[in-house]
Structures are given as structure tokens and as C-alpha cells.
Write an enzyme that holds these catalytic residues in place. Structure first.
Site, PDB file in Angstrom:
ATOM      1  CG  HIS A  79      43.029  25.838 -81.535  1.00 57.33           C
ATOM      2  ND1 HIS A  79      44.010  25.704 -80.576  1.00 57.33           N
ATOM      3  CD2 HIS A  79      42.740  27.166 -81.597  1.00 57.33           C
ATOM      4  CE1 HIS A  79      44.302  26.901 -80.082  1.00 57.33           C
ATOM      5  NE2 HIS A  79      43.554  27.804 -80.687  1.00 57.33           N
ATOM      6  CG  HIS A 119      40.264  29.154 -77.732  1.00 58.70           C
ATOM      7  ND1 HIS A 119      41.050  30.021 -76.996  1.00 58.70           N
ATOM      8  CD2 HIS A 119      40.937  28.939 -78.897  1.00 58.70           C
ATOM      9  CE1 HIS A 119      42.147  30.323 -77.693  1.00 58.70           C
ATOM     10  NE2 HIS A 119      42.104  29.675 -78.849  1.00 58.70           N
ATOM     11  CD  GLU A 142      45.723  30.571 -78.870  1.00 58.35           C
ATOM     12  OE1 GLU A 142      45.847  29.343 -78.680  1.00 58.35           O
ATOM     13  OE2 GLU A 142      44.747  31.073 -79.470  1.00 58.35           O
ATOM     14  CB  SER A 162      43.735  22.252 -78.503  1.00 55.20           C
ATOM     15  OG  SER A 162      44.700  23.166 -79.006  1.00 55.20           O
TER      16      SER A 162
HETATM   17  N1  H2B Z   1      41.669  34.539 -85.153  1.00 57.97           N
HETATM   18  C1  H2B Z   1      41.118  33.360 -84.909  1.00 57.97           C
HETATM   19  N2  H2B Z   1      40.205  32.874 -85.754  1.00 57.97           N
HETATM   20  N3  H2B Z   1      41.461  32.643 -83.846  1.00 57.97           N
HETATM   21  C2  H2B Z   1      42.381  33.084 -82.958  1.00 57.97           C
HETATM   22  O1  H2B Z   1      42.667  32.375 -81.958  1.00 57.97           O
HETATM   23  C3  H2B Z   1      42.979  34.343 -83.190  1.00 57.97           C
HETATM   24  C4  H2B Z   1      42.580  35.059 -84.342  1.00 57.97           C
HETATM   25  N4  H2B Z   1      43.870  34.878 -82.374  1.00 57.97           N
HETATM   26  N5  H2B Z   1      43.144  36.244 -84.623  1.00 57.97           N
HETATM   27  C5  H2B Z   1      44.217  36.236 -82.425  1.00 57.97           C
HETATM   28  C6  H2B Z   1      44.235  36.769 -83.834  1.00 57.97           C
HETATM   29  C7  H2B Z   1      45.497  36.425 -81.657  1.00 57.97           C
HETATM   30  O2  H2B Z   1      46.599  35.933 -82.331  1.00 57.97           O
HETATM   31  C8  H2B Z   1      45.749  37.862 -81.242  1.00 57.97           C
HETATM   32  C9  H2B Z   1      44.692  38.450 -80.401  1.00 57.97           C
HETATM   33  O3  H2B Z   1      45.996  38.675 -82.346  1.00 57.97           O
HETATM   34 FE    FE Z   2      43.564  29.877 -80.350  1.00 57.36          FE
END
Ligand code: H2B
Ligand code: FE
Length: 297
Positions: free
Chosen positions: A163, A168, A208, A227
Site C-alpha cells: 500500500h 503513496h 487516501e 493500491s
Molecule cells: N499511519 C500509517 N502508518 N499509515 C497511514 O497511512 C496513516 C497512519 N494514516 N496513521 C493516518 C494515521 C491517517 O489515517 C490520518 C492522518 O490520521
Molecule cells: Fe495510506
């Protein structure tokens, strides 16, 4: 007592994990697989030991892990050229994703150093939103290194290396996308818990699951779409509603588990999105002293 303000990347604590612990949950595909859980935990523990600014240890991925990477890469290669936004498709070749080898975060950082200057940093799982968002303000993207469970290559209930890499990483090399995602991070510095939760939703509906207008078409830029073969096909089918993103309004619930998204938020461009987020951040009216210095980042 309120937590100490985050003023630099050194204040971001990558051990504040909210996601699955070592035991996983009973709806995780690896729940009954002890060997998988040991492997995932070993990579997660190594990530917690990572100190900002020090080299990232490479991970030696085994044949089963590489096969999972290969499977996802193969199925996505069919849809991405048609449905990913132009910036993603322009950046993707820089990373030379290919079957047979899971890219290392150290290599990714080499490419990013030559483009936008982003850094990916290991993390043990879903990071606390305040720390995750603050990382973005300083152009650090926290990335897991473990692989999803081999029984379900097309599915993961948590972020995993596939992912992060396919969803990303490529867009982090695009300058206008870089400004957009950093703007979300900057808005979070010094924000209260309520604003952090709001920004978590804004992140969710853009980074996302965002889509962007490209001439007459709608293209994907959200990592959760890019993804996932199923989500990409769903987006391309036009079945979901489209709405303009408005960070000044309350955001709807995020749906994680109940299938594909029922609506996508639409940007006209990354520049416009970044501008919108910057205006939102200014409206939070935080004293500059609480915002941290992201000017050099
Ligand atoms: N942590 C990780 N490892 N990957 C993410 O894509 C992610 C996260 N997204 N923590 C964040 C939270 C998102 O859900 C928002 C900014 O809280
Ligand atoms: Fe993500």
C-alpha cells in the site's frame, strides 16, 4: 495536560501506534498464522527503533513476500495506466517497480532526494494521527515495511509495504502533490484534538481516496484507490458519487470496512487543493509560535 507541541521531525514519536498490536485481531487474515505474526512483529519492532536521520536497515523479503508483491503489481498494472492521474503516471517510472523484488525504503529515499526531498521513515503500524500528520509537515512519510498476509494478496486491513509503495510513494515525487500533502500536515501543527480528527478525515478523503479532474475525465490520486484493484475498478465504473472537497465543512464518516467508497471527493487540481488547505490552516488562527518551522522542510 496537553502534549508538548511538535516543532520538528525530532518531536514526532513513531512509537505511538494505534493500529494492530502483535496479536492482530480476529478479522485480520494473519490472525491464525503464528509465523506471520512473528515476522510482522520483528519488522514492527525494528521500525520502532529507527532514529530520524539514521540509515534505514534493509529488509530481506522472502519468496512468499515477493510473490505477494508480484501478484498485486501484476493486477494493478492493467488498471493504473487508464485510471491513475497524470502526475502519478509521470512519477511511477522513477521508482522502477518490477516483479521479483520488493523495493527498499532506502532506495525510495534516494529517488525522493533527487525530486521533492521527501523522506519515508519506518513505522510499526497505524501511527497516531497527530504524529502521522506532523511528519507530513516536515516532509516525512511514515511507512510500514511488513507485507500483507499471503492468503489475500488483494486485501489488507492495515497499511502494509505494498500500500505504501504503490499507493503513496510515487506521488511524493510530484511537486504540486507534495505541496498538497504537506499543507495538510502543516495545518495539524498545534491543532487541538478536534481539528486533528477533522484533518484525519480530510487526509482520508484526499490522500487516501481523492480523485482529480483531468480534462473530461476523473482520475485517481488517493492511495487507497491506486493500491487496490477492486477500488480502482469501482472508481472507474462511475458508481460512486462525486463531490467537491470543502475542508471548511464537517466531513462525513470514514468507511473502512463496509466495502468500496460510496462517494469520492474531487479536486480540480493539486494546486487548488493545497491552496484550500492553506486557507483552512490560516483559519485555525494558531499562533505562529505553535506551528513549528516547516520553512526549511
Ligand atoms: N499511519 C500509517 N502508518 N499509515 C497511514 O497511512 C496513516 C497512519 N494514516 N496513521 C493516518 C494515521 C491517517 O489515517 C490520518 C492522518 O490520521
Ligand atoms: Fe495510506
Amino acid at each position: 495536560a496537553p502534549a508538548a507541541p511538535i516543532r520538528s521531525i525530532h518531536d514526532v514519536d513513531n512509537s505511538q501506534i494505534l493500529g494492530f498490536g502483535a496479536d492482530l485481531a480476529d478479522d485480520h487474515p494473519g490472525y491464525h498464522d503464528e509465523a506471520y505474526k512473528r515476522r510482522r512483529s520483528a519488522l514492527a519492532e525494528a521500525a520502532k527503533r529507527h532514529v530520524v536521520g539514521t540509515p534505514i536497515p534493509d529488509v530481506s523479503y522472502g519468496p512468499e513476500e515477493v510473490a505477494t508483491w508480484d501478484a498485486v503489481l501484476a493486477e494493478l498494472s492493467e488498471l493504473l495506466p487508464r485510471h491513475a492521474c497524470k502526475e502519478y503516471l509521470r512519477c511511477l517510472p522513477l521508482f522502477n517497480f518490477r516483479p521479483g523484488k520488493v523495493p527498499q525504503l532506502s532506495e525510495i529515499n534516494g529517488v525522493l532526494a533527487g525530486t521533492t526531498g521527501w523522506t519515508v521513515r519506518p513505522v510499526a503500524g497505524l501511527l497516531h494521527p497527530r504524529h502521522f500528520l506532523a511528519g507530513l509537515a516536515f516532509k516525512h512519510f511514515h511507512s510500514t515495511q511488513y507485507m500483507r498476509h499471503p492468503s489475500k494478496p488483494s486485501y489488507t486491513p492495515e497499511p502494509d509495504i505494498v500500500h505504501e509503495l504503490i499507493g503513496h510513494v510515487p506521488l511524493l515525487a510530484d511537486p504540486s502533490y507534495s505541496r498538497l500533502i504537506q499543507a495538510i500536515g502543516r495545518a495539524s501543527l498545534g491543532a487541538d484534538d478536534k481539528a486533528i480528527w477533522h484533518l484525519t478525515k480530510v487526509y482520508w478523503f484526499t490522500i487516501e481516496f481523492g480523485v482529480v479532474r483531468e480534462r473530461g475525465d476523473i482520475k485517481a490520486f488517493g492511495a487507497g484507490i491506486l493500491s487496490s484493484y477492486g477500488e480502482l475498478a469501482h472508481m472507474a465504473s462511475g458508481a460512486a458519487a462525486l463531490e467537491p472537497l470543502d475542508p471548511f465543512r464537517p466531513q462525513p464518516r470514514m468507511s473502512y470496512k463496509d466495502g468500496f467508497q460510496k462517494r469520492y471527493f474531487l479536486l480540480d487540481s493539486f494546486e487548488g487543493g493545497a491552496e484550500l488547505l492553506q486557507r483552512y490552516a490560516e483559519n485555525l488562527a494558531l499562533p505562529e509560535s505553535l506551528r513549528g518551522d516547516t520553512s526549511v522542510a
